[in-house]
Each structure stands twice: as structure tokens, then as C-alpha cells.
Design a protein around this motif. Structure first.
Motif, PDB file in Angstrom:
ATOM      1  N   ARG A   1       0.840  -1.204   0.000  1.00 53.36           N
ATOM      2  CA  ARG A   1       0.000   0.000   0.000  1.00 53.36           C
ATOM      3  C   ARG A   1       0.877   1.256   0.000  1.00 53.36           C
ATOM      4  O   ARG A   1       0.660   2.188  -0.770  1.00 53.36           O
ATOM      5  N   ALA A   2       1.909   1.283   0.844  1.00 51.29           N
ATOM      6  CA  ALA A   2       2.784   2.458   0.942  1.00 51.29           C
ATOM      7  C   ALA A   2       3.563   2.687  -0.350  1.00 51.29           C
ATOM      8  O   ALA A   2       3.672   3.822  -0.832  1.00 51.29           O
ATOM      9  N   ILE A   3       4.087   1.622  -0.928  1.00 52.42           N
ATOM     10  CA  ILE A   3       4.866   1.764  -2.165  1.00 52.42           C
ATOM     11  C   ILE A   3       3.962   2.201  -3.307  1.00 52.42           C
ATOM     12  O   ILE A   3       4.337   3.042  -4.129  1.00 52.42           O
ATOM     13  N   THR A   4       2.746   1.669  -3.359  1.00 47.51           N
ATOM     14  CA  THR A   4       1.810   2.058  -4.413  1.00 47.51           C
ATOM     15  C   THR A   4       1.416   3.524  -4.253  1.00 47.51           C
ATOM     16  O   THR A   4       1.399   4.279  -5.243  1.00 47.51           O
ATOM     17  N   ASP A   5       1.129   3.946  -3.030  1.00 40.90           N
ATOM     18  CA  ASP A   5       0.827   5.358  -2.790  1.00 40.90           C
ATOM     19  C   ASP A   5       1.990   6.234  -3.228  1.00 40.90           C
ATOM     20  O   ASP A   5       1.800   7.290  -3.839  1.00 40.90           O
ATOM     21  N   TRP A   6       3.218   5.807  -2.929  1.00 47.41           N
ATOM     22  CA  TRP A   6       4.415   6.548  -3.332  1.00 47.41           C
ATOM     23  C   TRP A   6       4.502   6.645  -4.858  1.00 47.41           C
ATOM     24  O   TRP A   6       4.821   7.699  -5.406  1.00 47.41           O
TER      25      TRP A   6
END
Length: 111
Positions: A49-54
Motif C-alpha cells: 500500500r505504501a509503495i503504491t501510494d508513493w
């Protein structure tokens, strides 16, 4: 946006929980995970989720997709938990050590 590549990782003591490699050429992104002591603790889901948001915020991608073997139920849970929606099954699309696997296709769009 300039075409290029970038890589990010989210780590857990003893190994890598999730790594992402992005290609801005054509607005594509790819995400993969690996075995770690963090399994079953939600680390891969949070990292994905964090990498995709980034990727949406800093790379400017509109759509990120991932594929995984249909034999990997844990990857289904990770993808869904990170907000990816199932788009279908690609038949005999992934060559693994034990032969060809059908692959689930998931995507998340930056709306």
C-alpha cells in the motif's frame, strides 16, 4: 513526467518484505514480494500500500498492476488488502520452477 526507473523496498529484520520496481515508460509499475519472517503479520500488505501510494504521488503513475500465481493464496490477500482489485486470470502466463502457472491480475488506479 520523464521516462525512467526507480526501486523502493520496505524491510523487516531478517529480510525484505516487499520490493517495487517502477517504470514510468508507458505508465507501468510492477510490484513483487519475497519470503521473510514477517509473513502473516500484514507487513507485505502495508508495504505494498505504501509503495503504491508513493508511485502515485511521487512517480506520477495512474495505474499500478501486479500479477501472482493463482496457487499463491497469500498474494491474493495482500493485493486485496492493499486496495488492488482483481481484474482476471491470465492462463498459463507465468513460468515457475514447477512449470507454467495461471496468473491473477490485480490493479489499483489513482482516482
Amino acid at each position: 513526467m520523464r521516462a525512467g526507473r526507480s526501486t523502493s523496498t520496505a524491510s523487516w529484520p531478517g529480510g525484505c518484505a516487499c520490493a517495487a520496481s517502477t517504470s514510468t515508460k508507458g505508465g507501468r509499475g510492477g510490484v513483487l514480494g519475497g519470503p521473510t519472517p514477517a509473513r502473516g503479520r500484514g507487513v507485505a500488505t502495508r508495504a505494498l500500500r505504501a509503495i503504491t501510494d508513493w508511485m502515485f504521488t511521487h512517480v506520477g503513475l495512474h495505474r499500478v498492476y501486479l500479477e501472482h500465481s493463482t496457487r499463491n493464496e497469500a498474494s491474493c490477500r495482500v493485493a486485496a488488502g492493499a486496495g488492488f482489485l482483481a481484474e482476471g486470470t491470465k492462463r498459463s502466463a507465468g513460468l515457475h520452477l514447477d512449470g507454467w502457472h495461471d496468473m491473477h491480475l490485480y490493479a489499483r488506479v489513482n482516482d
